[in-house]
Design a protein around this motif. Structure first.
Motif, PDB file in Angstrom:
ATOM      1  N   GLN A 329       0.826  -1.204   0.000  1.00 29.71           N
ATOM      2  CA  GLN A 329       0.000   0.000   0.000  1.00 29.71           C
ATOM      3  C   GLN A 329       0.862   1.257   0.000  1.00 29.71           C
ATOM      4  O   GLN A 329       1.956   1.274   0.554  1.00 29.71           O
ATOM      5  N   PRO A 331       1.711   4.798   1.546  1.00 35.00           N
ATOM      6  CA  PRO A 331       1.688   5.068   2.995  1.00 35.00           C
ATOM      7  C   PRO A 331       0.573   5.989   3.482  1.00 35.00           C
ATOM      8  O   PRO A 331       0.102   5.829   4.606  1.00 35.00           O
ATOM      9  N   ASP A 332       0.140   6.944   2.697  1.00 34.81           N
ATOM     10  CA  ASP A 332      -0.825   7.920   3.203  1.00 34.81           C
ATOM     11  C   ASP A 332      -2.262   7.610   2.795  1.00 34.81           C
ATOM     12  O   ASP A 332      -3.131   8.474   2.875  1.00 34.81           O
ATOM     13  N   ALA A 336      -4.034   2.293   4.711  1.00 32.66           N
ATOM     14  CA  ALA A 336      -2.749   2.254   5.414  1.00 32.66           C
ATOM     15  C   ALA A 336      -2.842   2.979   6.757  1.00 32.66           C
ATOM     16  O   ALA A 336      -2.324   2.502   7.777  1.00 32.66           O
ATOM     17  N   GLN A 337      -3.527   4.114   6.764  1.00 25.90           N
ATOM     18  CA  GLN A 337      -3.659   4.889   8.002  1.00 25.90           C
ATOM     19  C   GLN A 337      -4.483   4.159   9.056  1.00 25.90           C
ATOM     20  O   GLN A 337      -4.299   4.385  10.254  1.00 25.90           O
TER      21      GLN A 337
END
Length: 411
Positions: A329, A331-332, A336-337
């Motif tokens: 994925q 990152p942001d 992912a979060q």
């Protein structure tokens, strides 16, 4: 500047004042045009300009568009195209058609937007075909298990003139509604927090016996029963609470729906079962369409076509860049979060599921509904015909590479 980014910098109170002064549609359309730093003053100026442009002359037709749970923020997550369609239709008709956008369940919800369009309370609506199938059962025709092998095959069918014959014409004849355009994803099982500490699902049998929310589609329930997924009818608006409280193990829906509905904090794994359609469509009252002048009817169709092209590209990008429906994925992304893992099942597991539940391998459970849909269509073999169209393109074609076509033209 994205609409969602623009509006997130404006307080709810100030936004309420602006929509009260210039109307919701003008404010939303204006937000999509802003770039750089956004303030109340800049949005007010843009909203005023948009309002003046939209109301420069008297509209011949003002159409209400009820958009279930959609608002500008989540329309930038799941790219269903509703605002783009409304904006383009107004510009294309130079204000002869004005669209009043009413989202966030203010005038209709996922389960009843279709009925409100049939009753004339709204002129157009946006909701999933699966939730709308309760009020317009012919929409079940999209939900035979494993009829579509990929998102590319879904878009290919929506662009195909065959979709006019198999889907759109019978839908209009039976339910009085004109199917305009749709986003396309395939449904999987979104597991709740009970699966957070468990390994990422790799085998179909790991899902057997779980209790999962199901939509209004009758055919979707057949597939889930055959896959031992214990379908439980839960309204879309109540699914988040059901997952949060552990009343259900999971929900059958698609990835961007999890993200746009703020469901990611209570989902631990998004299992890519891709067993039937997830199609967030926009449709219109056929009576209203027929009441438009011919050049405005043409404008509606061209706006629908342009929006279909937009949705095809934008949602494919958003799945990776915004939702996080990839491995690895970015990152942001939303997944992912929120620590949502995507479980992409191997081909042999998808094949096992297909052999368990699809009409191709297990026809008997589908026979009654298949006969019913075939009768409603005027004698079309609905499953076979859609199945064949969906396989006219290579199995590995990317969805963004499907060639757009104006489906209402035979050539």
């Amino acid at each position: 500047m994205k609409v969602s980014e623009a509006l997130s910098r404006i307080s709810r109170r100030d936004l309420f004042k602006l929509t009260g002064q210039f109307g919701l549609s003008s404010t939303l359309f204006a937000a999509g045009t802003l770039g750089g730093a956004v303030s109340v003053a800049s949005l007010a100026k843009a909203a005023e300009s948009t309002y003046n442009k939209r109301f420069a002359k008297e509209a011949k037709h003002t159409l209400k568009l009820g958009a279930a749970g959609f608002n500008p923020r989540n329309l930038l997550i799941e790219r269903a195209g509703v605002l783009e369609f409304a904006r383009d239709l107004e510009e294309r008709t130079e204000g002869e058609i004005r669209v009043e956008f009413i989202g966030d369940n203010q005038i209709c919800g996922q389960l009843n937007c279709v009925e409100k369009a049939q009753l004339g309370i709204v002129d157009m609506y946006a909701a999933s075909t699966q939730n709308s199938a309760g009020g317009a059962p012919y929409l079940n025709v999209l939900d035979y298990a494993y009829m579509f092998p990929s998102r590319a095959s879904q878009y290919y069918f929506l662009y195909s003139p065959e979709s006019q014959r198999i889907l759109r014409d019978p839908f209009e004849k039976r339910h009085g509604l004109k199917f305009l355009f749709s986003h396309a994803e395939l449904r999987g099982i979104q597991l709740g927090l009970q699966a957070q500490e468990k390994p990422t699902v790799t085998k179909l049998e790991e899902l057997f016996g779980t209790k999962n929310r199901v939509t209004g589609t009758q055919l979707g329930r057949i597939a889930m029963q055959l896959l031992n997924l214990n379908p439980v009818p839960v309204a879309w608006e109540e699914t988040l609470d059901g997952l949060k409280q552990g009343l259900i193990d999971g929900a059958e829906t698609w990835a961007s729906a999890v993200a746009y509905a703020n469901m990611s904090p209570v989902v631990s794994q998004s299992v890519d079962l891709k067993f039937f359609c997830g199609t967030e469509h926009t449709a219109m009252s056929a009576k209203v369409f027929d009441g438009l002048e011919p050049h405005l009817q043409d404008a509606v169709m061209e706006a629908a076509y342009l929006t279909q092209v937009h949705v095809q590209a934008a949602n494919e990008a958003a799945l990776v860049n915004t939702v996080g429906y990839s491995d690895p994925q970015l990152p942001d992304t939303i997944f992912a979060q929120n620590d949502v893992r995507v479980a992409f099942l191997a081909d042999d597991q998808i094949k096992m599921a297909e052999e368990m539940c699809s009409p191709e391998y297990n026809p008997e459970p589908w026979a009654q509904w298949r006969e019913r849909l075939n009768n409603w269509s005027g004698g079309i073999d609905t499953y076979t015909d859609i199945y064949n169209v969906a396989r006219e393109i290579p199995a590995d074609m990317k969805a963004e590479n499907v060639e757009p076509r104006r489906w209402w033209r035979s050539a």
